[in-house]
Design a protein around this motif. Structure first.
Motif, PDB file in Angstrom:
ATOM      1  N   ALA A  49       0.850  -1.185   0.000  1.00  0.00           N
ATOM      2  CA  ALA A  49       0.000   0.000   0.000  1.00  0.00           C
ATOM      3  C   ALA A  49       0.889   1.239   0.000  1.00  0.00           C
ATOM      4  N   LEU A  50       0.721   2.091  -0.995  1.00  0.00           N
ATOM      5  CA  LEU A  50       1.530   3.298  -1.078  1.00  0.00           C
ATOM      6  C   LEU A  50       1.036   4.333  -0.070  1.00  0.00           C
ATOM      7  N   PRO A  51       1.973   5.077   0.550  1.00  0.00           N
ATOM      8  CA  PRO A  51       1.553   6.156   1.452  1.00  0.00           C
ATOM      9  C   PRO A  51       0.877   7.262   0.662  1.00  0.00           C
ATOM     10  N   ILE A  52       0.128   8.088   1.357  1.00  0.00           N
ATOM     11  CA  ILE A  52      -0.505   9.227   0.701  1.00  0.00           C
ATOM     12  C   ILE A  52       0.575  10.250   0.364  1.00  0.00           C
ATOM     13  N   PHE A  53       0.604  10.692  -0.871  1.00  0.00           N
ATOM     14  CA  PHE A  53       1.614  11.673  -1.259  1.00  0.00           C
ATOM     15  C   PHE A  53       1.039  12.594  -2.318  1.00  0.00           C
ATOM     16  N   ASP A  54       1.747  13.696  -2.547  1.00  0.00           N
ATOM     17  CA  ASP A  54       1.326  14.724  -3.490  1.00  0.00           C
ATOM     18  C   ASP A  54       2.166  14.607  -4.747  1.00  0.00           C
ATOM     19  N   LEU A  55       1.537  14.296  -5.875  1.00  0.00           N
ATOM     20  CA  LEU A  55       2.256  14.105  -7.133  1.00  0.00           C
ATOM     21  C   LEU A  55       3.016  15.349  -7.559  1.00  0.00           C
ATOM     22  N   GLN A  56       2.551  16.523  -7.127  1.00  0.00           N
ATOM     23  CA  GLN A  56       3.159  17.769  -7.567  1.00  0.00           C
ATOM     24  C   GLN A  56       4.231  18.285  -6.611  1.00  0.00           C
ATOM     25  N   LYS A  57       4.207  17.851  -5.365  1.00  0.00           N
ATOM     26  CA  LYS A  57       5.118  18.430  -4.368  1.00  0.00           C
ATOM     27  C   LYS A  57       6.138  17.429  -3.810  1.00  0.00           C
ATOM     28  N   GLN A  65      10.740   2.513 -12.466  1.00  0.00           N
ATOM     29  CA  GLN A  65       9.886   2.447 -13.648  1.00  0.00           C
ATOM     30  C   GLN A  65       8.495   1.931 -13.297  1.00  0.00           C
ATOM     31  N   GLU A  66       8.411   0.965 -12.402  1.00  0.00           N
ATOM     32  CA  GLU A  66       7.115   0.472 -11.940  1.00  0.00           C
ATOM     33  C   GLU A  66       6.325   1.587 -11.260  1.00  0.00           C
ATOM     34  N   PHE A  67       7.022   2.347 -10.418  1.00  0.00           N
ATOM     35  CA  PHE A  67       6.362   3.429  -9.698  1.00  0.00           C
ATOM     36  C   PHE A  67       5.837   4.490 -10.665  1.00  0.00           C
ATOM     37  N   LEU A  68       6.666   4.863 -11.632  1.00  0.00           N
ATOM     38  CA  LEU A  68       6.251   5.878 -12.600  1.00  0.00           C
ATOM     39  C   LEU A  68       5.029   5.413 -13.390  1.00  0.00           C
ATOM     40  N   GLU A  69       5.046   4.144 -13.788  1.00  0.00           N
ATOM     41  CA  GLU A  69       3.914   3.614 -14.549  1.00  0.00           C
ATOM     42  C   GLU A  69       2.649   3.563 -13.695  1.00  0.00           C
ATOM     43  N   SER A 125       5.734  12.734 -12.338  1.00  0.00           N
ATOM     44  CA  SER A 125       6.781  13.287 -13.196  1.00  0.00           C
ATOM     45  C   SER A 125       8.106  12.576 -12.921  1.00  0.00           C
ATOM     46  N   ALA A 126       8.784  12.134 -13.969  1.00  0.00           N
ATOM     47  CA  ALA A 126      10.009  11.344 -13.814  1.00  0.00           C
ATOM     48  C   ALA A 126      11.113  12.123 -13.118  1.00  0.00           C
ATOM     49  N   ASP A 127      11.131  13.449 -13.233  1.00  0.00           N
ATOM     50  CA  ASP A 127      12.216  14.219 -12.628  1.00  0.00           C
ATOM     51  C   ASP A 127      12.048  14.387 -11.122  1.00  0.00           C
ATOM     52  N   ARG A 128      10.955  13.846 -10.573  1.00  0.00           N
ATOM     53  CA  ARG A 128      10.761  13.875  -9.122  1.00  0.00           C
ATOM     54  C   ARG A 128      10.959  12.494  -8.492  1.00  0.00           C
ATOM     55  N   VAL A 129      11.381  11.528  -9.290  1.00  0.00           N
ATOM     56  CA  VAL A 129      11.540  10.147  -8.803  1.00  0.00           C
ATOM     57  C   VAL A 129      12.970   9.698  -9.093  1.00  0.00           C
ATOM     58  N   PHE A 130      13.692   9.303  -8.045  1.00  0.00           N
ATOM     59  CA  PHE A 130      15.110   8.964  -8.157  1.00  0.00           C
ATOM     60  C   PHE A 130      15.350   7.487  -7.875  1.00  0.00           C
ATOM     61  N   THR A 131      16.427   6.973  -8.456  1.00  0.00           N
ATOM     62  CA  THR A 131      16.908   5.629  -8.127  1.00  0.00           C
ATOM     63  C   THR A 131      18.088   5.760  -7.183  1.00  0.00           C
ATOM     64  N   ASN A 132      18.042   5.032  -6.077  1.00  0.00           N
ATOM     65  CA  ASN A 132      19.112   5.065  -5.078  1.00  0.00           C
ATOM     66  C   ASN A 132      19.382   3.633  -4.651  1.00  0.00           C
ATOM     67  N   LEU A 133      20.359   3.000  -5.288  1.00  0.00           N
ATOM     68  CA  LEU A 133      20.619   1.575  -5.082  1.00  0.00           C
ATOM     69  C   LEU A 133      21.128   1.290  -3.676  1.00  0.00           C
ATOM     70  N   GLN A 134      20.719   0.141  -3.149  1.00  0.00           N
ATOM     71  CA  GLN A 134      21.119  -0.273  -1.811  1.00  0.00           C
ATOM     72  C   GLN A 134      22.450  -1.021  -1.853  1.00  0.00           C
ATOM     73  N   GLY A 135      22.817  -1.620  -0.738  1.00  0.00           N
ATOM     74  CA  GLY A 135      24.033  -2.412  -0.654  1.00  0.00           C
ATOM     75  C   GLY A 135      23.827  -3.565   0.309  1.00  0.00           C
ATOM     76  N   ALA A 136      24.827  -4.412   0.426  1.00  0.00           N
ATOM     77  CA  ALA A 136      24.801  -5.503   1.399  1.00  0.00           C
ATOM     78  C   ALA A 136      25.648  -5.118   2.604  1.00  0.00           C
ATOM     79  N   ASN A 137      25.326  -5.679   3.740  1.00  0.00           N
ATOM     80  CA  ASN A 137      26.066  -5.402   4.965  1.00  0.00           C
ATOM     81  C   ASN A 137      27.531  -5.815   4.815  1.00  0.00           C
ATOM     82  N   GLU A 138      28.425  -5.012   5.391  1.00  0.00           N
ATOM     83  CA  GLU A 138      29.851  -5.315   5.314  1.00  0.00           C
ATOM     84  C   GLU A 138      30.226  -6.583   6.070  1.00  0.00           C
ATOM     85  N   GLN A 139      29.299  -7.105   6.886  1.00  0.00           N
ATOM     86  CA  GLN A 139      29.559  -8.378   7.583  1.00  0.00           C
ATOM     87  C   GLN A 139      29.692  -9.543   6.614  1.00  0.00           C
TER      88      GLN A 139
END
Length: 262
Positions: free
Chosen positions: A16-24, A36-40, A45-59
């Motif tokens: 379930a997506l949180p309530i958000f404002d498409l313009q703000k 891409q799933e989120f945008l579809e 607007s694509a310029d308000r949606v960023f990709t920020n890749l995760q990582g694995a724990n250094e352990q």
């Protein structure tokens, strides 16, 4: 205060997506696939949606001490001989665990001389009818398939390191951290060619159709019979995993917030 909120979307079709404002509002996603799933899904607007890749724990790093590996195997009742490893919840249909089990059985039935076992790390709850039925079906293979239950990270890195290969035939992932954990431990990987997983694995894994049992069986057989393939993907995986880290994720998060503020 500035109307800026940050939501990490891990699967827009299943949560379930949180309530958000498409313009703000501004959105960060943990993979380009999720973005891409989120945008579809939202039409934002694509310029308000960023990709920020995760990582694995250094352990998670390679463990080479044979005694340490043997002791961990004994703790989780993994029998002697080679083993494949899977880390996934049995009850989550996305993880495709019954598919893996059924095709592992197919492999060792058709290739009875193979000395290979399967260890599956995850919840030990067998509440779904499919899992209960499957447990009955594999009774004859109880010495070849091990359900470890929960494994803490300090033991999990050892089990990764001792495995012949890590197999993750998931049907859908927003990111797929277990693939990175395995690569950081120097374990060659077989994973799915769908959703975010090719984006994470790149050319450092064997990618298979997670609904094609023949493809999975062939990939498992290839790993067992081709040492050069294993060594090549082990090195590729270690290098691939270096491209992902939580420190890099943090730096990129700061850059994204700077873009929002500006």
């Amino acid at each position: 205060e500035d109307g800026i909120r940050d939501h990490c979307v891990t699967g827009v079709q299943t949560c379930a997506l949180p309530i958000f404002d498409l313009q703000k509002d501004w959105i960060t996603c943990n993979s380009e696939y999720t973005r891409q799933e989120f945008l579809e899904y939202t039409g934002m607007s694509a310029d308000r949606v960023f990709t920020n890749l995760q990582g694995a724990n250094e352990q998670f790093y390679p463990v080479s001490d044979t005694e340490t590996i043997q002791l961990a195997r004994q703790r989780y009742f993994i029998p002697n001989g080679d083993y494949f490893l899977c880390v996934a919840s049995y009850l989550d249909p996305r993880k495709n665990v019954p598919f893996l089990i059924q095709n592992f059985i197919k492999l060792i039935t058709e290739q009875p001389n193979l000395d290979i076992n399967l260890a599956i790390v995850g919840s030990l709850s067998y509440k779904s009818p499919e899992i209960i039925t499957l447990m009955e079906e594999i009774k004859a293979y109880k010495n070849r398939i091990v359900f470890t239950g929960f494994v803490p990270d300090q033991d999990l890195r050892v089990l990764y390191s001792g495995a012949k290969a890590f197999i993750f035939p998931s049907l859908a992932e927003g990111f797929g951290i277990p693939v990175l954990e395995a690569m950081q431990c120097g374990t060659p990987v077989i994973t799915s060619n769908v959703t975010s997983l090719p984006e994470i694995a790149g050319d450092a894994a064997i990618l298979i159709n997670p609904r094609d049992g023949d493809e999975l069986c062939q990939a498992m057989l290839n790993f067992l019979t081709d040492e050069d393939l294993r060594d090549r993907l082990k090195q590729k995986g270690i290098e691939r995993a270096k491209q992902f880290s939580w420190s890099k994720c943090a730096r990129e998060t700061v850059e994204i917030y700077q873009k929002m503020v500006n």
